[in-house]
Write a protein that holds these residues in place. Sequence first.
Motif, PDB file in Angstrom:
ATOM      1  N   ILE A 226      53.833  41.995 -40.181  1.00 10.88           N
ATOM      2  CA  ILE A 226      52.980  41.139 -39.356  1.00 10.88           C
ATOM      3  C   ILE A 226      52.379  40.056 -40.254  1.00 10.88           C
ATOM      4  CG2 ILE A 226      50.970  41.030 -37.849  1.00 10.88           C
ATOM      5  CD1 ILE A 226      53.251  42.610 -36.671  1.00 10.88           C
ATOM      6  N   VAL A 227      52.559  38.801 -39.865  1.00 11.65           N
ATOM      7  CA  VAL A 227      52.030  37.681 -40.647  1.00 11.65           C
ATOM      8  C   VAL A 227      51.196  36.774 -39.749  1.00 11.65           C
ATOM      9  CG1 VAL A 227      53.947  37.726 -42.279  1.00 11.65           C
ATOM     10  CG2 VAL A 227      54.071  36.248 -40.250  1.00 11.65           C
ATOM     11  N   THR A 228      50.388  35.939 -40.379  1.00 12.56           N
ATOM     12  CA  THR A 228      49.524  34.993 -39.660  1.00 12.56           C
ATOM     13  C   THR A 228      50.290  33.690 -39.409  1.00 12.56           C
ATOM     14  OG1 THR A 228      47.569  35.908 -40.724  1.00 12.56           O
ATOM     15  CG2 THR A 228      47.347  33.724 -39.736  1.00 12.56           C
ATOM     16  N   VAL A 229      50.007  33.085 -38.275  1.00 12.46           N
ATOM     17  CA  VAL A 229      50.604  31.787 -37.932  1.00 12.46           C
ATOM     18  C   VAL A 229      49.549  30.703 -38.138  1.00 12.46           C
ATOM     19  CG1 VAL A 229      51.703  30.400 -36.156  1.00 12.46           C
ATOM     20  CG2 VAL A 229      52.127  32.870 -36.253  1.00 12.46           C
ATOM     21  N   GLN A 230      49.956  29.625 -38.783  1.00 14.58           N
ATOM     22  CA  GLN A 230      49.034  28.520 -39.049  1.00 14.58           C
ATOM     23  C   GLN A 230      49.611  27.230 -38.495  1.00 14.58           C
ATOM     24  OE1 GLN A 230      47.608  28.297 -43.088  1.00 14.58           O
ATOM     25  NE2 GLN A 230      47.015  26.148 -42.898  1.00 14.58           N
ATOM     26  N   ALA A 231      48.764  26.449 -37.831  1.00 13.22           N
ATOM     27  CA  ALA A 231      49.215  25.184 -37.247  1.00 13.22           C
ATOM     28  C   ALA A 231      49.254  24.089 -38.302  1.00 13.22           C
ATOM     29  CB  ALA A 231      48.296  24.772 -36.108  1.00 13.22           C
ATOM     30  N   SER A 232      50.299  23.269 -38.260  1.00  8.90           N
ATOM     31  CA  SER A 232      50.431  22.118 -39.144  1.00  8.90           C
ATOM     32  C   SER A 232      50.095  20.866 -38.329  1.00  8.90           C
ATOM     33  CB  SER A 232      51.858  22.032 -39.698  1.00  8.90           C
ATOM     34  OG  SER A 232      52.019  20.889 -40.513  1.00  8.90           O
ATOM     35  N   ILE A 233      48.989  20.219 -38.653  1.00  8.01           N
ATOM     36  CA  ILE A 233      48.471  19.115 -37.852  1.00  8.01           C
ATOM     37  C   ILE A 233      48.701  17.783 -38.576  1.00  8.01           C
ATOM     38  CG2 ILE A 233      46.462  18.196 -36.632  1.00  8.01           C
ATOM     39  CD1 ILE A 233      47.330  20.947 -35.668  1.00  8.01           C
ATOM     40  N   ALA A 234      49.255  16.820 -37.873  1.00  8.29           N
ATOM     41  CA  ALA A 234      49.483  15.485 -38.445  1.00  8.29           C
ATOM     42  C   ALA A 234      48.174  14.700 -38.480  1.00  8.29           C
ATOM     43  CB  ALA A 234      50.521  14.728 -37.630  1.00  8.29           C
ATOM     44  N   ASP A 235      48.087  13.772 -39.413  1.00  6.41           N
ATOM     45  CA  ASP A 235      46.879  12.955 -39.567  1.00  6.41           C
ATOM     46  C   ASP A 235      47.065  11.619 -38.846  1.00  6.41           C
ATOM     47  OD1 ASP A 235      44.429  12.006 -40.383  1.00  6.41           O
ATOM     48  OD2 ASP A 235      45.110  11.408 -42.386  1.00  6.41           O
ATOM     49  N   ASP A 236      47.235  11.675 -37.518  1.00  5.66           N
ATOM     50  CA  ASP A 236      47.486  10.441 -36.770  1.00  5.66           C
ATOM     51  C   ASP A 236      46.621  10.351 -35.512  1.00  5.66           C
ATOM     52  OD1 ASP A 236      48.707  12.486 -35.399  1.00  5.66           O
ATOM     53  OD2 ASP A 236      50.639  11.483 -35.164  1.00  5.66           O
ATOM     54  N   LEU A 237      45.438  10.982 -35.552  1.00  3.58           N
ATOM     55  CA  LEU A 237      44.528  10.919 -34.415  1.00  3.58           C
ATOM     56  C   LEU A 237      44.001   9.498 -34.252  1.00  3.58           C
ATOM     57  CD1 LEU A 237      43.043  12.579 -32.223  1.00  3.58           C
ATOM     58  CD2 LEU A 237      41.205  12.926 -33.870  1.00  3.58           C
ATOM     59  N   VAL A 248      45.701  29.108 -32.659  1.00  2.61           N
ATOM     60  CA  VAL A 248      47.096  29.456 -32.408  1.00  2.61           C
ATOM     61  C   VAL A 248      47.174  30.721 -31.564  1.00  2.61           C
ATOM     62  CG1 VAL A 248      49.317  29.999 -33.467  1.00  2.61           C
ATOM     63  CG2 VAL A 248      47.750  28.430 -34.625  1.00  2.61           C
ATOM     64  N   ASP A 249      48.066  30.723 -30.584  1.00  2.00           N
ATOM     65  CA  ASP A 249      48.272  31.886 -29.726  1.00  2.00           C
ATOM     66  C   ASP A 249      49.785  32.192 -29.653  1.00  2.00           C
ATOM     67  OD1 ASP A 249      47.985  33.928 -27.912  1.00  2.00           O
ATOM     68  OD2 ASP A 249      47.742  32.593 -26.179  1.00  2.00           O
ATOM     69  N   PRO A 250      50.232  33.325 -30.193  1.00  2.27           N
ATOM     70  CA  PRO A 250      49.447  34.361 -30.864  1.00  2.27           C
ATOM     71  C   PRO A 250      49.126  33.965 -32.304  1.00  2.27           C
ATOM     72  CG  PRO A 250      51.757  34.964 -30.856  1.00  2.27           C
ATOM     73  CD  PRO A 250      51.655  33.702 -30.061  1.00  2.27           C
ATOM     74  N   LEU A 251      48.025  34.490 -32.814  1.00  5.94           N
ATOM     75  CA  LEU A 251      47.608  34.178 -34.177  1.00  5.94           C
ATOM     76  C   LEU A 251      48.459  34.925 -35.194  1.00  5.94           C
ATOM     77  CD1 LEU A 251      45.628  32.826 -36.126  1.00  5.94           C
ATOM     78  CD2 LEU A 251      44.086  34.774 -35.789  1.00  5.94           C
ATOM     79  N   LYS A 252      48.939  36.120 -34.814  1.00  9.74           N
ATOM     80  CA  LYS A 252      49.784  36.911 -35.705  1.00  9.74           C
ATOM     81  C   LYS A 252      51.105  37.216 -35.004  1.00  9.74           C
ATOM     82  CE  LYS A 252      45.969  39.064 -38.261  1.00  9.74           C
ATOM     83  NZ  LYS A 252      46.290  38.413 -39.550  1.00  9.74           N
ATOM     84  N   ILE A 253      52.174  37.340 -35.807  1.00  9.91           N
ATOM     85  CA  ILE A 253      53.500  37.533 -35.248  1.00  9.91           C
ATOM     86  C   ILE A 253      54.305  38.438 -36.165  1.00  9.91           C
ATOM     87  CG2 ILE A 253      54.575  35.534 -36.377  1.00  9.91           C
ATOM     88  CD1 ILE A 253      55.953  34.973 -33.663  1.00  9.91           C
TER      89      ILE A 253
END
Length: 313
Positions: A226-237, A248-253
């Motif tokens: 079981i590992v954690t999932v992390q979102a990769s967010i671009a810097d273009d807001l 993140v849903d699910p946070l772990k997978i």
Amino acid sequence: MISSLRHMLQHNLAAKIVALIVAVVLWGYVMNDQNPAIEGTYNVQIKLKNVPEGYKISQENGTVKVKVRGARSLFVSTNSEDFKAYVDLKDAENGKKAYKVQVETPQGFEVVDEKPSTVEVTLDRIVERKVRAIVNVNGAPAPGVAVAKVSQASSEVVVEGPESAVNEVDRVIGYIGLTGKNDSDFDIQVPLTAINAEGREVQEVVVKPSKMYVTIQMARGLMKKIVTVQASIADDLGKGYEFVGSKVDPLKIEIAGNEKAISAVDTLMTEKISLAGVTGNTDRTVKLVLPEGIAVTNQEVVVHLLVKEKKKD
């Protein structure tokens, strides 16, 4: 003989002219009294003329109410099908626009009014666009068995349809059920569905091809973790907005792989998520980036993006 005829015509000529005028007036009076001009209303179907090819066409109103005037006798044998109403799309362009309704009446009728006088018609160009294709694997295989690899025939497919619908498509997705599968590899044709960024199906588009050829490699003896999932967010807001964070849903997978591959992974990253055009809280369904030798049952997660407008000074 000719002189006798001329004499007869010219004799009392003034009286004869007066009598003719009186007769015409009386005839007009009688006709107007017995067959007067009246008004009536007909609901006429609006047809489209000179429809351009390569568009989806939709119109706001299907009928027009036509008010006409004519002799009463004309109405006896006339019905709405004798009237013609149409919109000419000869010079129409892509998009929504109001077009003049043209009305043609049977002989003897005069148009008094028509409602509506214009009709909004939308032309939506038929286009094609390549989008990513994702196959999700659901269900649990037999005990001790795990998915080693999922191989798709292609990572992209084409969607075709009205431009507004095609632009809404984020990806196409297919599902494979693993419930009860043993360690034998198998091939399958997976039906594909076009969906938007929120995960809802997009109607009015055609997926080409409609099915994806997929090979599933199964294996025994793979380790799971079981590992954690992390979102990769671009810097273009966009300017004027602030990125608050993401969930993140699910946070772990659960991941599967050999001992060497498993030991090197503690976190799975998502694909880069663009914030361009985001003006508030929104959800994005994104694909996981899988290291070599790592397999997961479901390759997608939902990322809740928290964005707010900056306070003005």
